[in-house]
Design a protein around this motif. Sequence first.
Motif, PDB file in Angstrom:
ATOM      1  N   UNK A 167       0.874  -1.095   0.068  1.00 30.49           N
ATOM      2  CA  UNK A 167      -0.030   0.182   0.080  1.00 30.49           C
ATOM      3  C   UNK A 167       0.934   1.129   0.022  1.00 30.49           C
ATOM      4  N   UNK A 168       0.426   2.066  -1.016  1.00 27.81           N
ATOM      5  CA  UNK A 168       1.263   3.305  -0.972  1.00 27.81           C
ATOM      6  C   UNK A 168       0.086   4.641  -0.660  1.00 27.81           C
ATOM      7  N   UNK A 169       0.286   5.208   0.240  1.00 22.38           N
ATOM      8  CA  UNK A 169      -0.585   6.379   0.576  1.00 22.38           C
ATOM      9  C   UNK A 169      -0.097   7.960  -0.120  1.00 22.38           C
ATOM     10  N   UNK A 170      -0.850   8.431  -0.836  1.00 26.40           N
ATOM     11  CA  UNK A 170      -0.264   9.694  -1.626  1.00 26.40           C
ATOM     12  C   UNK A 170      -1.096  10.868  -0.727  1.00 26.40           C
ATOM     13  N   UNK A 171      -0.490  11.630   0.038  1.00 25.79           N
ATOM     14  CA  UNK A 171      -1.478  12.804   0.905  1.00 25.79           C
ATOM     15  C   UNK A 171      -1.701  13.861   0.035  1.00 25.79           C
ATOM     16  N   UNK A 172      -3.042  14.189   0.034  1.00 26.29           N
ATOM     17  CA  UNK A 172      -3.516  15.343  -0.444  1.00 26.29           C
ATOM     18  C   UNK A 172      -2.795  16.748   0.057  1.00 26.29           C
ATOM     19  N   UNK A 173      -2.567  17.507  -1.259  1.00 28.19           N
ATOM     20  CA  UNK A 173      -1.835  18.913  -0.822  1.00 28.19           C
ATOM     21  C   UNK A 173      -2.443  19.755  -1.726  1.00 28.19           C
ATOM     22  N   UNK A 174      -2.214  21.213  -1.143  1.00 30.50           N
ATOM     23  CA  UNK A 174      -2.571  22.417  -2.003  1.00 30.50           C
ATOM     24  C   UNK A 174      -1.679  23.375  -1.476  1.00 30.50           C
TER      25      UNK A 174
END
Length: 200
Positions: A26-33
Amino acid sequence: LALLTQVYLWAEPTFAIQKNDEVIVTLNVETGITISDGDDVTMLPTMGILSNSAIGETTWTVKTNNVSGYKLDVKASTEPAMAHTTTTDTFADYSETVLGTPETWSVGSGDYEFGFSAYGDDVADGTWGTGVGCGTHTTISTNNLNYLGFKTTDKTIATRSSVTPNVGVETNICFAAEQKDVYAPSGEYTATITATAITL
């Protein structure tokens, strides 16, 4: 006579035995802005007896990897937004014919007003017009942009329903001020405008 005895050896057949195991990676990609710093604006030309209107412009670049995209909102710190720094004089916030609906710039006789418009890839042409520049102080009303008065509540000027390009997306905001058949009191006026980029 000798007896011959034959002995036969039987080898049992061998079978390979296999056991399987699966793992889940599992690879989690963090939401960013992110939003860039917009430049402070000095509206030009200087308004006075010889010039009745002025414009200004700044730009924000928004980057997000959010799969649902983002929106970009703007608001003023005060109403009216444009206020004299040492007196109680103010420019009225631009007044639309239909409250809250951007429209072609038009200031009535005896008024001096301050408003804004926007353009960019994520700005809705149907709302803000098809202009691709803020024009000049002589073309506020004819540069194919629709204008609105500022409020102290957020107004969305750009939106996207997907991830932005890696370089981000620029949104340009145009500021406009005009006096018509009247002189605004002399002095320095300022407006503090806040832009907020929000994931959807």
